[in-house]
Design a protein around this motif. Structure first.
Motif, PDB file in Angstrom:
ATOM      1  N   ARG A 109      -2.342  18.162  -0.372  1.00 53.20           N
ATOM      2  CA  ARG A 109      -3.354  17.256  -0.829  1.00 53.20           C
ATOM      3  C   ARG A 109      -2.798  15.860  -0.481  1.00 53.20           C
ATOM      4  N   GLY A 110      -1.529  15.374  -0.999  1.00 49.37           N
ATOM      5  CA  GLY A 110      -0.871  14.290  -0.414  1.00 49.37           C
ATOM      6  C   GLY A 110      -1.050  13.953   0.934  1.00 49.37           C
ATOM      7  N   PHE A 111      -0.714  14.763   1.663  1.00 51.81           N
ATOM      8  CA  PHE A 111      -0.795  14.749   3.148  1.00 51.81           C
ATOM      9  C   PHE A 111      -2.135  14.364   3.657  1.00 51.81           C
ATOM     10  N   ILE A 112      -3.049  15.282   3.193  1.00 52.82           N
ATOM     11  CA  ILE A 112      -4.500  15.116   3.441  1.00 52.82           C
ATOM     12  C   ILE A 112      -4.965  13.643   3.094  1.00 52.82           C
ATOM     13  N   GLN A 113      -4.692  12.963   1.848  1.00 53.93           N
ATOM     14  CA  GLN A 113      -4.911  11.674   1.471  1.00 53.93           C
ATOM     15  C   GLN A 113      -4.407  10.731   2.326  1.00 53.93           C
ATOM     16  N   MET A 114      -3.220  10.990   2.534  1.00 54.52           N
ATOM     17  CA  MET A 114      -2.686   9.870   3.786  1.00 54.52           C
ATOM     18  C   MET A 114      -3.146   9.705   5.155  1.00 54.52           C
ATOM     19  N   ALA A 115      -3.666  10.914   5.414  1.00 54.04           N
ATOM     20  CA  ALA A 115      -4.321  11.102   6.845  1.00 54.04           C
ATOM     21  C   ALA A 115      -5.767  10.389   6.641  1.00 54.04           C
ATOM     22  N   GLN A 116      -6.716  10.692   5.628  1.00 50.13           N
ATOM     23  CA  GLN A 116      -7.760   9.949   5.314  1.00 50.13           C
ATOM     24  C   GLN A 116      -7.521   8.309   5.358  1.00 50.13           C
ATOM     25  N   ARG A 117      -6.607   8.008   4.711  1.00 49.62           N
ATOM     26  CA  ARG A 117      -6.210   6.568   4.556  1.00 49.62           C
ATOM     27  C   ARG A 117      -6.050   5.823   6.001  1.00 49.62           C
ATOM     28  N   SER A 118      -5.622   6.679   6.823  1.00 47.39           N
ATOM     29  CA  SER A 118      -5.299   6.178   8.052  1.00 47.39           C
ATOM     30  C   SER A 118      -6.596   5.595   8.795  1.00 47.39           C
ATOM     31  N   ALA A 119      -7.898   6.429   8.574  1.00 48.15           N
ATOM     32  CA  ALA A 119      -9.251   6.045   9.280  1.00 48.15           C
ATOM     33  C   ALA A 119      -9.261   6.638  10.716  1.00 48.15           C
ATOM     34  N   GLN A 120      -8.324   7.466  10.680  1.00 53.44           N
ATOM     35  CA  GLN A 120      -8.303   8.007  12.279  1.00 53.44           C
ATOM     36  C   GLN A 120      -8.885   9.434  12.386  1.00 53.44           C
ATOM     37  N   TYR A 121      -9.006   9.911  11.309  1.00 57.58           N
ATOM     38  CA  TYR A 121      -9.511  11.500  10.996  1.00 57.58           C
ATOM     39  C   TYR A 121     -11.039  11.802  11.006  1.00 57.58           C
ATOM     40  N   LYS A 122     -11.527  12.456  11.570  1.00 56.71           N
ATOM     41  CA  LYS A 122     -13.010  12.619  11.375  1.00 56.71           C
ATOM     42  C   LYS A 122     -13.364  13.830  10.577  1.00 56.71           C
ATOM     43  N   LYS A 123     -12.512  14.846  10.960  1.00 59.23           N
ATOM     44  CA  LYS A 123     -12.379  16.128  10.023  1.00 59.23           C
ATOM     45  C   LYS A 123     -11.011  16.539   9.911  1.00 59.23           C
ATOM     46  N   LEU A 124     -10.642  17.191   8.834  1.00 61.62           N
ATOM     47  CA  LEU A 124      -9.214  17.789   8.588  1.00 61.62           C
ATOM     48  C   LEU A 124      -9.538  18.691   7.295  1.00 61.62           C
ATOM     49  N   ASN A 125      -8.847  19.877   7.653  1.00 54.55           N
ATOM     50  CA  ASN A 125      -8.774  20.962   6.762  1.00 54.55           C
ATOM     51  C   ASN A 125      -7.813  21.974   6.905  1.00 54.55           C
ATOM     52  N   VAL A 126      -7.367  22.680   5.965  1.00 56.05           N
ATOM     53  CA  VAL A 126      -6.357  23.696   6.062  1.00 56.05           C
ATOM     54  C   VAL A 126      -6.840  24.806   5.002  1.00 56.05           C
ATOM     55  N   THR A 127      -6.838  26.029   5.265  1.00 56.11           N
ATOM     56  CA  THR A 127      -7.417  27.173   4.600  1.00 56.11           C
ATOM     57  C   THR A 127      -6.589  28.511   4.727  1.00 56.11           C
ATOM     58  N   GLU A 128      -6.856  29.555   3.778  1.00 51.99           N
ATOM     59  CA  GLU A 128      -6.211  30.744   4.043  1.00 51.99           C
ATOM     60  C   GLU A 128      -7.182  31.538   4.691  1.00 51.99           C
ATOM     61  N   ILE A 129      -6.849  32.479   5.509  1.00 49.58           N
ATOM     62  CA  ILE A 129      -7.664  33.528   6.218  1.00 49.58           C
ATOM     63  C   ILE A 129      -7.228  34.830   5.437  1.00 49.58           C
ATOM     64  N   TYR A 130      -8.308  35.781   5.015  1.00 52.46           N
ATOM     65  CA  TYR A 130      -8.172  36.705   4.330  1.00 52.46           C
ATOM     66  C   TYR A 130      -8.288  37.774   5.282  1.00 52.46           C
ATOM     67  N   GLU A 131      -7.784  39.053   4.861  1.00 51.48           N
ATOM     68  CA  GLU A 131      -7.792  40.411   5.688  1.00 51.48           C
ATOM     69  C   GLU A 131      -9.309  40.736   5.872  1.00 51.48           C
ATOM     70  N   GLY A 132      -9.398  41.011   7.201  1.00 48.44           N
ATOM     71  CA  GLY A 132     -10.765  41.234   7.747  1.00 48.44           C
ATOM     72  C   GLY A 132     -11.469  39.927   8.318  1.00 48.44           C
ATOM     73  N   GLN A 133     -11.251  38.907   7.920  1.00 43.24           N
ATOM     74  CA  GLN A 133     -11.757  37.754   8.747  1.00 43.24           C
ATOM     75  C   GLN A 133     -11.307  37.048   9.893  1.00 43.24           C
ATOM     76  N   LEU A 134     -10.240  37.590  10.415  1.00 41.59           N
ATOM     77  CA  LEU A 134      -9.513  37.191  11.452  1.00 41.59           C
ATOM     78  C   LEU A 134      -9.974  38.265  12.795  1.00 41.59           C
ATOM     79  N   LYS A 135     -10.899  37.808  13.713  1.00 37.24           N
ATOM     80  CA  LYS A 135     -11.171  38.693  14.938  1.00 37.24           C
ATOM     81  C   LYS A 135     -10.075  38.472  15.786  1.00 37.24           C
ATOM     82  N   SER A 136      -9.786  37.225  16.189  1.00 37.19           N
ATOM     83  CA  SER A 136      -8.879  37.016  17.271  1.00 37.19           C
ATOM     84  C   SER A 136      -8.429  35.455  17.264  1.00 37.19           C
ATOM     85  N   PHE A 137      -7.308  35.380  17.997  1.00 37.31           N
ATOM     86  CA  PHE A 137      -6.698  33.798  17.806  1.00 37.31           C
ATOM     87  C   PHE A 137      -6.056  33.971  19.372  1.00 37.31           C
ATOM     88  N   ASN A 138      -6.163  32.920  20.224  1.00 37.54           N
ATOM     89  CA  ASN A 138      -5.422  32.718  21.568  1.00 37.54           C
ATOM     90  C   ASN A 138      -4.738  31.330  21.574  1.00 37.54           C
TER      91      ASN A 138
END
Length: 289
Positions: A109-138
């Protein structure tokens, strides 16, 4: 840890020959140290100092005073609260070559906050991926295909992070749980103990996010400082110098770190529509804009 001789003189000049009953409290409220907090936090300094003294009394007993103070001053300089319930930054006890010292940690959350303060990021997120949700990643094209409605269990198989800058540049990364584990085993001497044991997902989110931002993101001065000082033992003195312990702490004090790293799940839910700066020293300056 005993304070330096010049600082001892300052702490005892009102009562010559007598040390205060609580040396750490006297240290924090000494004129030079208190002014450093006030210079960095202004009106939020008193609240921050109260959090620090409570943390020292409850979770950091026996820790080297100057490393606790060094971590606190670093958090204050980054305007990150050290209340463990907020998860922006922690001061945790570590046994470093048999000596109990404090280590500074930045939460995801600290890293997210500092990224927000920079006013350079329009979107930013990080999340868990659970079993069954991942179809593919290249990994070459970074095309991630998910089916979020196909969650088959509570088993986490990986972590995805994403950002888009205001200039249009975007980056997406996906790390399997195995990749996070291998990275932690290689680079974190505390792996298997403390937060990696009590809240693996929070540490994994931080690992993926920090790696993505430090590699691909726009790094403000604060962000660079946070990355440099994260997971370091920081010592300080009355002359405003900071010394980083380049030798990583080798013996995490497991029992003492559990509370500091716990991420409250109900806060995750309640925080969806909440101002990300609420409850932090940065809130007031944002409100003034």
């Amino acid at each position: 840890m005993a304070t330096s001789q010049s600082l001892k003189k300052e702490l005892t000049k009102k009562e010559p020959g007598k040390l205060p009953k609580d040396p750490f409290k006297a240290l924090v409220y000494s004129a030079s140290i208190k002014k450093r907090f006030e210079d960095m936090l202004d009106k939020q300094a008193n609240g921050f100092i109260t959090s620090l003294l409570n943390l020292k009394q409850e979770k950091l007993k026996g820790c080297d005073n100057m490393t606790v103070l060094g971590s606190a001053l670093k958090a204050a300089s980054l305007k990150l609260p050290i209340d463990p319930n907020l998860g922006f930054a922690w001061i945790i006890p570590f046994k470093n070559h048999g000596k109990l010292e404090a280590q500074f940690q930045v939460g995801y959350r600290g890293f997210i906050q500092m990224a927000q303060r920079s006013a350079q990021y329009k979107k930013l997120n990080v999340t868990e991926i659970y079993e069954g949700q991942l179809k593919s990643f290249n990994p070459l094209t970074e095309e991630l295909e998910l089916d979020l409605d196909n969650k088959q269990s509570d088993a986490v198989i990986g972590y995805a992070a994403y950002f888009r800058l205001l200039n249009g540049f975007e980056k997406m990364v996906y790390w399997s749980k195995e990749k996070v584990t291998a990275h932690a085993k290689r680079f974190s001497k505390s792996f298997g103990n403390g937060p990696w044991k009590t809240d693996f997902d929070a540490m994994a989110r931080k690992t993926v996010l920090k790696n993505m931002l430090s590699t691909w993101g726009i790094l403000s001065i604060d962000m660079q400082e946070a990355i440099t000082s994260d997971s370091k033992i920081i010592k300080t003195n009355e002359d405003n110098y900071e010394v980083f312990d380049e030798e990583a702490a080798d013996e995490p004090e497991v029992n003492a770190t559990d509370v500091e790293y716990m991420e409250a799940e109900d806060e995750e839910e309640k925080g969806k529509d909440r101002d990300p700066y609420e409850g932090t020293p940065f809130a007031e300056s944002m409100d003034d804009k």
